[in-house]
Design an enzyme around this catalytic site. Structure first.
Site, PDB file in Angstrom:
ATOM      1  N   LYS A 152       0.791  -1.232   0.000  1.00  0.00           N
ATOM      2  CA  LYS A 152       0.000   0.000   0.000  1.00  0.00           C
ATOM      3  C   LYS A 152       0.824   1.282   0.000  1.00  0.00           C
ATOM      4  CE  LYS A 152      -4.527  -1.097   0.375  1.00  0.00           C
ATOM      5  NZ  LYS A 152      -5.623  -0.463  -0.358  1.00  0.00           N
ATOM      6  N   ASP A 180      -7.826  -0.248   7.026  1.00  0.00           N
ATOM      7  CA  ASP A 180      -7.826  -1.444   7.862  1.00  0.00           C
ATOM      8  C   ASP A 180      -6.435  -1.678   8.438  1.00  0.00           C
ATOM      9  OD1 ASP A 180      -6.272  -3.867   6.338  1.00  0.00           O
ATOM     10  OD2 ASP A 180      -7.106  -2.419   4.944  1.00  0.00           O
TER      11      ASP A 180
END
Length: 408
Positions: free
Chosen positions: A81, A128
């Site tokens: 990410k 998350d």
């Protein structure tokens, strides 16, 4: 015994139709990808992540080859990410400086000269875990602040890892999509900059930058596959939450290979299968899944498709598959317990679902119709992207050591 009928699929009959007007993939063309790669190469931590060839497993599953791109090595952050988040932060700062990102290395962005030209910025996001950690890391490295909000049920370990990167982070009592809305609200109230990897009407520029940042992954993988003597995979399995990662990867493949692109399969958790639902309804529009979105694939527990990726996925992906949690758990165990000389790969819940699905398709006759539809056979060369390592080590051990979420 598990119920394999829980694995559901939809074939996209329009994916290969040449006479249809399709979503543009220019957002991730070769010029853009070159800028992304060069920006990431300017990081002191940059290294090409491994592409593992699982020769023994390929033979066991009776396919030509299985490659696994292992993003657990990315920048020491255990997940992919950071590529999207760091590029988006870089693009935002470049825009503030009124220069092109190609003129700004990572070192220049954190220089005293640049800091004097830009006021302090607070970047805010919902996550998350992996995306938020990447934003926190990038903001800290560049001398800026970050605020990270996490949905109800998020891992305390992931929360603490984000805080270690210097962010102000907390877990809300909301699901993922409502946490995104809260982050957007906080940004508006406090003058912060929202850096979110999902898009909606009126908020699409930064999510597009994030998708572009992910392009480094496949650009590396295609180079590595070429160095190994192959030109391209025949199949790519892409896990999806809001669809930004999958849309980025598929956009890259469609732009680079055109009609010769690999067969691309979009894989989602059944409790958060918003893309599968959207294709199943079949009106060409994105549709949401609501509720707790309760799945072990925390990085994919998203109920609302991103507007920047929906068109690409709808127009170019061959199939959409909804999977129960045991599929991801099976993939984790297979990668952790390799056959023969195959390398061991530590892959988390959201990273391993594609491999888990491939293994079931190859070995279980109940899934033969799906297997034949995907044209999986002894000539198939399959690319899996393991997007994360053991970002929650305690849960990883429950699955791999203790056998949680068994598939038999």
């Amino acid at each position: 015994m598990v119920n394999l009928t829980e694995i559901k699929y939809i074939v996209n009959e329009n994916a290969r139709k040449a006479d249809m007007e399709k979503a543009s993939v220019e957002f991730i063309n070769s010029e853009v990808v070159e800028k992304v790669r060069n920006f990431h190469k300017s990081f002191p931590e940059y290294q090409v992540t491994p592409l593992h060839s699982l020769d023994k497993l390929s033979k066991q599953l009776e396919v030509g080859n299985i490659w696994v791109k292992d993003e657990s090595y990315r920048f020491g952050l255990n997940a992919f990410k950071v590529l999207g988040g760091s590029f988006a932060v870089g693009k935002y700062l470049a825009k503030k400086l009124n220069v092109d990102i190609s003129e700004l290395s990572f070192e220049k962005l954190r220089s005293k000269e640049v800091k004097e030209k830009i006021e302090d910025i607070t970047f805010v996001t919902a996550t998350d875990g992996n995306h938020g950690r990447g934003i926190a890391w990038a903001a800290s490295q560049l001398g800026q602040k970050s605020v990270v909000l996490m949905p109800k049920g998020s891992s305390e370990i992931r929360l603490n890892n984000i805080r270690k990167e210097g962010a102000e982070a907390s877990i809300t009592d909301l699901n993922y999509d409502d946490t995104v809305r809260l982050a957007s609200q906080k940004a508006e109230e406090n003058g912060w900059v929202l850096v979110q990897d999902t898009a909606w009407d009126g908020y699409e520029e930064i999510p597009t930058w994030i998708m572009q940042g992910y392009g480094t992954i496949l650009d590396e993988a295609v180079e590595q596959i070429g160095e190994a003597g192959d030109d391209r995979p025949t199949h790519v399995f892409l896990q999806a939450g809001v669809g930004s990662f999958a849309g980025s990867m598929l956009g890259y493949l469609a732009g680079k290979f055109g009609d010769q692109r690999p067969i691309t399969v979009i894989v989602e958790p059944d409790k958060a299968a918003c893309l599968y639902k959207s294709m199943n309804i079949g009106d060409g529009q994105p549709h949401s899944v609501t509720g707790a979105l309760n799945t072990i694939m925390a990085g994919l527990a998203c109920g609302e498709p991103s507007t920047t990726s929906w068109g690409v996925l709808k127009d170019y992906a061959e199939a959409f598959i909804s999977c129960p949690d045991y599929v991801a758990a099976r993939g984790m165990r297979i990668l952790a317990n390799p056959l023969g000389s195959d390398p061991q790969i530590v892959s988390g819940e959201s990273g391993a679902v594609g491999l888990g699905l491939v293994s079931l398709l190859a070995e279980n006759k109940m899934l033969n119709v799906m297997k034949e539809m995907l044209k999986l056979n002894q000539d198939s060369k399959i690319l899996i992207i393991s997007t994360e390592g053991d970002t929650d080590p305690e849960h990883y051990r429950k699955v791999v050591w203790d056998g949680a979420y068994p598939s038999a």
